[in-house]
Design a protein around this motif. Structure first.
Motif, mmCIF file in Angstrom:
data_model
loop_
_atom_site.group_PDB
_atom_site.id
_atom_site.type_symbol
_atom_site.label_atom_id
_atom_site.label_comp_id
_atom_site.label_asym_id
_atom_site.label_seq_id
_atom_site.Cartn_x
_atom_site.Cartn_y
_atom_site.Cartn_z
ATOM 1 N N GLU A 130 -5.632 3.322 1.955
ATOM 2 C CA GLU A 130 -4.347 3.199 1.270
ATOM 3 C C GLU A 130 -3.464 4.325 1.780
ATOM 4 O O GLU A 130 -3.804 5.494 1.648
ATOM 5 N N LEU A 131 -2.308 3.957 2.377
ATOM 6 C CA LEU A 131 -1.460 4.955 3.014
ATOM 7 C C LEU A 131 -0.036 4.884 2.497
ATOM 8 O O LEU A 131 0.495 3.801 2.224
ATOM 9 N N SER A 132 0.582 6.054 2.394
ATOM 10 C CA SER A 132 1.950 6.175 1.896
ATOM 11 C C SER A 132 2.764 7.023 2.856
ATOM 12 O O SER A 132 2.254 7.962 3.465
ATOM 13 N N LEU A 133 4.059 6.701 2.996
ATOM 14 C CA LEU A 133 4.943 7.529 3.814
ATOM 15 C C LEU A 133 5.395 8.779 3.085
ATOM 16 O O LEU A 133 5.805 9.751 3.706
ATOM 17 N N GLY A 134 5.353 8.769 1.771
ATOM 18 C CA GLY A 134 5.811 9.934 1.013
ATOM 19 C C GLY A 134 5.949 9.617 -0.456
ATOM 20 O O GLY A 134 5.630 8.513 -0.916
ATOM 21 N N ASP A 135 6.430 10.581 -1.196
ATOM 22 C CA ASP A 135 6.518 10.452 -2.646
ATOM 23 C C ASP A 135 7.816 9.768 -3.067
ATOM 24 O O ASP A 135 8.692 10.356 -3.716
ATOM 25 N N PHE A 136 7.945 8.513 -2.647
ATOM 26 C CA PHE A 136 9.087 7.698 -3.043
ATOM 27 C C PHE A 136 8.661 6.241 -2.977
ATOM 28 O O PHE A 136 7.638 5.911 -2.375
ATOM 29 N N VAL A 137 9.449 5.381 -3.608
ATOM 30 C CA VAL A 137 9.080 3.969 -3.715
ATOM 31 C C VAL A 137 10.125 3.114 -2.996
ATOM 32 O O VAL A 137 11.333 3.317 -3.173
ATOM 33 N N LEU A 138 9.651 2.164 -2.189
ATOM 34 C CA LEU A 138 10.517 1.204 -1.512
ATOM 35 C C LEU A 138 10.321 -0.177 -2.125
ATOM 36 O O LEU A 138 9.403 -0.391 -2.916
ATOM 37 N N THR A 139 11.178 -1.099 -1.738
ATOM 38 C CA THR A 139 11.072 -2.449 -2.306
ATOM 39 C C THR A 139 9.875 -3.214 -1.776
ATOM 40 O O THR A 139 9.472 -4.219 -2.349
ATOM 41 N N GLY A 140 9.321 -2.769 -0.664
ATOM 42 C CA GLY A 140 8.152 -3.444 -0.111
ATOM 43 C C GLY A 140 7.467 -2.570 0.906
ATOM 44 O O GLY A 140 7.959 -1.485 1.261
ATOM 45 N N GLY A 141 6.342 -3.024 1.410
ATOM 46 C CA GLY A 141 5.557 -2.230 2.336
ATOM 47 C C GLY A 141 5.887 -2.437 3.804
ATOM 48 O O GLY A 141 5.227 -1.854 4.669
ATOM 49 N N GLU A 142 6.900 -3.251 4.101
ATOM 50 C CA GLU A 142 7.204 -3.563 5.495
ATOM 51 C C GLU A 142 7.696 -2.342 6.279
ATOM 52 O O GLU A 142 7.242 -2.084 7.395
ATOM 53 N N ILE A 143 8.632 -1.605 5.712
ATOM 54 C CA ILE A 143 9.178 -0.449 6.432
ATOM 55 C C ILE A 143 8.106 0.617 6.673
ATOM 56 O O ILE A 143 7.997 1.135 7.794
ATOM 57 N N PRO A 144 7.278 0.962 5.682
ATOM 58 C CA PRO A 144 6.178 1.889 5.979
ATOM 59 C C PRO A 144 5.242 1.368 7.064
ATOM 60 O O PRO A 144 4.812 2.133 7.931
ATOM 61 N N ALA A 145 4.926 0.081 7.032
ATOM 62 C CA ALA A 145 4.039 -0.479 8.057
ATOM 63 C C ALA A 145 4.665 -0.348 9.443
ATOM 64 O O ALA A 145 3.985 0.017 10.413
ATOM 65 N N MET A 146 5.964 -0.630 9.566
ATOM 66 C CA MET A 146 6.643 -0.492 10.852
ATOM 67 C C MET A 146 6.548 0.946 11.363
ATOM 68 O O MET A 146 6.267 1.187 12.544
ATOM 69 N N ALA A 147 6.803 1.906 10.479
ATOM 70 C CA ALA A 147 6.777 3.307 10.878
ATOM 71 C C ALA A 147 5.377 3.719 11.322
ATOM 72 O O ALA A 147 5.200 4.403 12.342
ATOM 73 N N MET A 148 4.373 3.312 10.574
ATOM 74 C CA MET A 148 2.995 3.678 10.915
ATOM 75 C C MET A 148 2.566 3.038 12.230
ATOM 76 O O MET A 148 1.924 3.680 13.069
ATOM 77 N N ILE A 149 2.917 1.774 12.425
ATOM 78 C CA ILE A 149 2.544 1.067 13.653
ATOM 79 C C ILE A 149 3.194 1.735 14.862
ATOM 80 O O ILE A 149 2.543 1.965 15.895
ATOM 81 N N ASP A 150 4.470 2.076 14.752
ATOM 82 C CA ASP A 150 5.158 2.753 15.844
ATOM 83 C C ASP A 150 4.470 4.075 16.170
ATOM 84 O O ASP A 150 4.238 4.415 17.335
ATOM 85 N N SER A 151 4.113 4.821 15.137
ATOM 86 C CA SER A 151 3.469 6.121 15.310
ATOM 87 C C SER A 151 2.119 5.997 15.995
ATOM 88 O O SER A 151 1.743 6.834 16.825
#
Length: 252
Positions: A130-151
């Motif tokens: 279970e992974l998080s970009l930070g201590d904030f909430v987004l409307t969905g997990g797509e943007i975090p997934a994009m960032a992690m995949i790019d990284s």
């Protein structure tokens, strides 16, 4: 590497996966990027993937059946079990070290959620991370997934034109990256540090090491607490602290 993304909005990934570094990596055959709409695995005529939470409360919760069956459709009995990653604000903070760890895998599956959350059985019996970009909430997990995949993808051999680029990135060394300069040597009266024009590789290396420590000390001192510093780095750090305490001190 193969990367699958479970999402209700596959179109969000079309441009990201086709452009820039990710697109070139897929063209070279280094990575295979795929999206799966887990609504296709819904078991009712309305294709719903969420329901009200037991016990009451606001919001909707993602049902286990579509998620489990979508993941299982991607598994092969002959292949190693993939890392199955839930993007979630309750998860472990994603960082460069986690990206480097995931870059050593052959298959990653990302699950992007929406609504109030996931049925707990998805966490307990399906996912590996279970992974998080930070201590904030987004409307969905797509943007975090994009960032992690790019990284992760940029760390794969052959993706970047210069293999040293990812090695000296901020956080890869444990410190923030040193300042970078390019031509012209002077612009609007601002000049490039002389040491970088000297051609003296040993002096340039020392300057860069000191600048990494300086930038980390000023911007992210918490990173220094997590690193095992060498004797040379400790000496540089003490010198930097003295310079910062006394701006008139001669800095070299």
């Amino acid at each position: 590497m193969k990367i699958d993304v479970l999402t209700l909005f596959p179109s969000m990934f079309a441009g990201v996966f086709a452009a820039s570094i990710l697109g070139k990596a897929e063209e070279k055959g280094i990575v295979q990027l795929n999206t799966v709409n887990y609504r296709d695995f819904s078991q009712n005529k309305h294709n719903t993937v969420d329901d009200y939470p037991y016990g009451g409360g606001g919001g909707m919760v993602l049902k286990p059946e579509p998620i489990f069956e979508a993941v299982e459709s991607l598994l092969s009995p002959d292949a190693p079990k993939p890392r199955i990653i839930l993007t979630c604000p309750q998860g472990e903070r994603f960082d460069q070290r986690k990206a480097e760890e995931l870059a050593r895998e052959s298959h990653l599956i990302f699950i992007c959620g929406h609504y109030e959350g996931y049925d707990e059985r998805i966490r307990e019996h399906l996912v590996t991370d279970e992974l998080s970009l930070g201590d904030f909430v987004l409307t969905g997990g797509e943007i975090p997934a994009m960032a992690m995949i790019d990284s992760v993808v940029r760390l794969l051999p052959g993706v970047l034109g210069n293999e040293q680029s990812s090695i000296t990135d901020s956080y890869s060394t444990g410190f923030l990256e040193y300042p970078q300069y390019t031509r012209p040597a002077e612009y609007r009266g601002w000049t490039v540090p002389e040491v970088l024009l000297s051609g003296h590789h040993e002096k340039i290396g020392l300057w860069r090491k000191k600048q990494m420590l300086r930038r980390t000390l000023l911007r992210r001192p918490d990173l220094l607490d997590r690193e095992s510093l060498t004797v040379e780095e400790l000496r540089m750090l003490e010198q930097l602290k003295a310079e910062l305490d006394d701006p008139n001190r001669d800095a070299t």
